[in-house]
Design an enzyme around this catalytic site. Sequence first.
Site, short mmCIF file in Angstrom:
data_model
loop_
_atom_site.label_atom_id
_atom_site.label_comp_id
_atom_site.label_asym_id
_atom_site.label_seq_id
_atom_site.Cartn_x
_atom_site.Cartn_y
_atom_site.Cartn_z
N ARG A 15 0.83 -1.22 0.00
CA ARG A 15 0.00 0.00 0.00
C ARG A 15 0.86 1.27 0.00
O ARG A 15 0.53 2.27 0.64
CB ARG A 15 -0.95 0.01 1.21
CG ARG A 15 -2.07 -1.00 1.07
CD ARG A 15 -3.04 -0.92 2.23
NE ARG A 15 -2.41 -1.30 3.47
CZ ARG A 15 -2.88 -1.01 4.69
NH1 ARG A 15 -3.99 -0.33 4.80
NH2 ARG A 15 -2.26 -1.42 5.77
N GLU A 16 1.96 1.22 -0.76
CA GLU A 16 2.88 2.36 -0.78
C GLU A 16 2.18 3.65 -1.22
O GLU A 16 2.42 4.72 -0.67
CB GLU A 16 4.06 2.09 -1.73
CG GLU A 16 5.01 0.99 -1.28
CD GLU A 16 4.59 -0.40 -1.77
OE1 GLU A 16 3.39 -0.61 -2.09
OE2 GLU A 16 5.44 -1.30 -1.80
N LEU A 17 1.30 3.52 -2.24
CA LEU A 17 0.66 4.74 -2.75
C LEU A 17 -0.24 5.36 -1.69
O LEU A 17 -0.29 6.59 -1.53
CB LEU A 17 -0.16 4.42 -4.02
CG LEU A 17 -0.92 5.60 -4.61
CD1 LEU A 17 0.02 6.71 -5.06
CD2 LEU A 17 -1.80 5.16 -5.79
N ILE A 436 -26.78 4.44 13.65
CA ILE A 436 -26.66 3.34 12.70
C ILE A 436 -25.75 2.23 13.22
O ILE A 436 -25.66 1.16 12.64
CB ILE A 436 -26.18 3.88 11.33
CG1 ILE A 436 -27.10 5.01 10.86
CG2 ILE A 436 -26.14 2.80 10.27
CD1 ILE A 436 -28.58 4.65 10.78
N GLU A 489 -19.73 -0.77 18.39
CA GLU A 489 -18.88 -1.53 17.45
C GLU A 489 -17.37 -1.33 17.65
O GLU A 489 -16.59 -1.49 16.70
CB GLU A 489 -19.26 -1.23 15.98
CG GLU A 489 -20.72 -1.53 15.66
CD GLU A 489 -21.10 -1.32 14.19
OE1 GLU A 489 -20.21 -1.31 13.32
OE2 GLU A 489 -22.30 -1.19 13.92
N GLU A 610 -24.93 -2.87 -4.87
CA GLU A 610 -23.67 -3.11 -5.56
C GLU A 610 -23.56 -4.54 -6.09
O GLU A 610 -22.92 -4.77 -7.11
CB GLU A 610 -22.55 -2.85 -4.54
CG GLU A 610 -21.18 -3.19 -4.99
CD GLU A 610 -20.23 -3.09 -3.80
OE1 GLU A 610 -20.43 -2.24 -2.91
OE2 GLU A 610 -19.27 -3.88 -3.77
N HIS A 646 -30.15 -1.44 7.33
CA HIS A 646 -29.60 -0.14 6.95
C HIS A 646 -28.92 -0.27 5.60
O HIS A 646 -28.25 -1.26 5.33
CB HIS A 646 -28.59 0.34 8.00
CG HIS A 646 -27.71 1.45 7.53
ND1 HIS A 646 -28.18 2.74 7.34
CD2 HIS A 646 -26.41 1.47 7.15
CE1 HIS A 646 -27.18 3.50 6.89
NE2 HIS A 646 -26.11 2.75 6.76
N HIS A 699 -20.52 12.20 6.70
CA HIS A 699 -19.21 12.42 6.08
C HIS A 699 -18.65 13.80 6.37
O HIS A 699 -17.48 14.06 6.17
CB HIS A 699 -19.29 12.22 4.56
CG HIS A 699 -19.21 10.78 4.21
ND1 HIS A 699 -20.32 10.03 3.93
CD2 HIS A 699 -18.15 9.95 4.14
CE1 HIS A 699 -19.94 8.79 3.68
NE2 HIS A 699 -18.64 8.71 3.80
N CYS A 731 -25.55 7.31 8.37
CA CYS A 731 -24.69 6.11 8.35
C CYS A 731 -23.99 6.02 9.71
O CYS A 731 -24.24 6.84 10.60
CB CYS A 731 -23.69 6.19 7.20
SG CYS A 731 -22.87 4.63 6.83
N1 GLN Z 1 -23.47 -0.58 11.36
C1 GLN Z 1 -22.45 -0.09 10.50
C2 GLN Z 1 -21.84 1.17 11.09
O1 GLN Z 1 -22.55 1.88 11.77
C3 GLN Z 1 -22.99 0.23 9.12
C4 GLN Z 1 -21.91 0.66 8.19
C5 GLN Z 1 -22.33 0.89 6.75
O2 GLN Z 1 -23.45 1.24 6.48
N2 GLN Z 1 -21.47 0.72 5.81
O3 GLN Z 1 -20.69 1.50 10.87
ZN ZN Z 2 -24.25 3.15 5.99
#
Ligand code: GLN
Ligand code: ZN
Length: 760
Positions: A15-17, A436, A489, A610, A646, A699, A731
């Site tokens: 992962r040099e880059l 989430i 988590e 995806e 989710h 984000h 998220c």
């Molecule tokens: N439960 C995960 C989190 O909260 C869901 C992550 C995701 O949607 N990619 O990070």
């Molecule tokens: Zn998410």
Amino acid sequence: MHIHTLGFPRIGAKRELKFSLEKYWRGDISQAEFLAQSKSRRESNWQIQHDAGIDLLPVGDFAHYDHVLNTTLLLGLVPKRFTHQHGAQSNNTLDIEFSVARGQAPTGCQCAASDMTKWFNTNYHYIVPELSSALVANDVEVDVAPLLSHYNDAQAVSDQRKVVLIGPMTYLHLSVVENDDKLALLPSLLARYQQVFQQLSAAGVTWVQIDEPILALELNSDWQQAFKQSYNSLNKGTLKLLLTTYFGAIDHHVALIKCLAVDGLHIDTVAEKTQVDLIISALPGHWVISLGVINGRNIWKTDLVSVFQKLQPLYRQLGTRLWLAPSCSLLHSPVDLEQEQKMDAELKSWLAFAKQKCQELALLKQALVSENSDEITLYSNSALGRRVAPRINNVDVQQRVKSLTTANYQRAVAFEQRKQIQQQALNLPCLPTTTIGSFPQTGDIREVRAKWRKNAIDQQTYQGLIEAQIKAAIVCQEEIGLDVLVHGEAERNDMVEYFGELLEGVAFTQFAWVQSYGSRCVKPPIIFGDISRKHPMTLEWIKYAQGLTDKPVKAMLTGPVTILTWSFVRDDLPREQVAKQIALAISDEVDDLVNNGTQIIQIDEPAIREGMPVKQSQWQHYLDWATASFRLSAAKAPAHTQIHTHMCYSEFNDILPAIIALDADVLTVETARSNMALLDAFEQQSYPNDLGPGVYDIHSPNVPTVESMVALLEKAQQYIPSQRLWVNPDCGLKTRGWDETKSALANMVLAAKQLRAVSD
Ligand code: GLN
Ligand code: ZN
């Protein structure tokens, strides 16, 4: 006969880059140092391919951040907000590149980054070109200089090189255009490609690999027509064009393709069934036929003998017109298997990463040219060994899947009734607030996990440290006043890797990194055999968390489709079978959680979109089994257990019926960035269960205001009655810091309270 690759992983075996990029962004190295490092990265990539026997090297596949963004730079199509800052034109092209990708760079001011989205059905994300008629029509010159200087650099390794370009039709198809009339921009776009062709031709380039992966999709007649006109109007001078397709079969477009003014065609022979003989016989007799015979997207060794047998008659027929390559760019494959020191020998003997895939091509070429298959027979033995290895089979799992009946895919009680039963059990307020799943993954947490992995701390110490994190998260959520809590988590490095490590039939690597976007890489698990759960995977953490509070703690699981999609999957069993096996393992966890008193379980499926095949005609079949797998994982939950799911960062509007078919009690979904655009889709088809449209973009480090969230919720109320509306971010919060998280969630709770006051 040439053997070539369509592209090589840029990130580097170590992962040099990634590390160069992050150092440059932090200001730890100068621009000159960064550029020198990326140059040596390219050189080493060419050298690896050359040493492995590749005889036509790709130039132009490398990118600091993304190859679609590179095409934007090449064509001079960077939106003005990045090039003209404070009214002045910037000429720091590297920083312009990073501003487009990330909204910031060491120089220049901050502005909204371009959108980023998934590259076809892969987990690679590209920067979406933003086109407008004004931009495309203005007379900025194309910038071929970087490409040509790479072309010159590659000569030090070999003078057999080809330039790699994204073709005009695919580039346009992937872009966003202000009024959506993409084809109206085609003539001006082609004028830019014409300039590029002229300059490449003048510089003495011979072959250009022109990527048009959209040929694997169904295209309407306007696009088909435009394809013909474009390729026949471009004057390619002395260039030879290898029209390059991948990720799906192109049999349905042969009549179109054979009319294009190109000199050869590359097809992916592994993604889908394709009739190579028929395609070849339909194409002009002078074209080069490049066959993608080695899977560029997975990690399994190829059974070279069976490929050899199919290729031998073709080689006799085509001679030097036959070229061989991996099916697609090796960008989607890890770099070098030799680095794996901890993997058991048997598993290792089944695998091939990018470098080994190049070696496979060389072996194949040698066998074809010499008409001697001894060496590939030896090589293929281990590939074939995998199919009969005892460790890939688990009879109990196979039996369980076989004996599934329709009842296993359905909850026993319908949603309306479940809703009442759950409300009695949970007694949540109107517009309940939740998150989430993940809370900030601080340096401390990462250090704890790293030490535990290295055996620098024992299990008991590790457990204590993680429990302390869980406790902190619970206390914080109680203070903020959230209604449904999560454990945060802290024990998870990654939502798929975590579960993969705890499942039987799944293996791990040390260095099999694949670029996801920019400097971000993922290390997908390898699903090599039948899947089962060794022991409970989340239970102890959730029990601990629930023991700390009277509020319900929502357990977090990753769904079967996401685990499947974000792994390298065995190719000896249909994906839908693998998904069912994973679903059964998850359903065992659901069982244990329920039996231990968990009232709410979230099964995340962010990858459901995806995993869709590229061709629309195949979507329904996929969605049927994907949604069935999700339901299988959740169906055993009794009516009083609330199942959440989710999903995020994908286009969901066109798969709403499938999302409804998941039959989750609550769906939390990302919509904040698009100002709740998702909800428009509910005008056509209403969403029947509870819904939590994200009210702020996780984000951004900015703390959302109460008013902004109230406004979004009021908008949501027009589509979903308050009785079925949840309040949550869009998220997980793992990439955020604690301070901003606390303030953002506190505002979110205030927004919910404000609306409750008027809704009651
Ligand atoms: N439960 C995960 C989190 O909260 C869901 C992550 C995701 O949607 N990619 O990070
Ligand atoms: Zn998410």
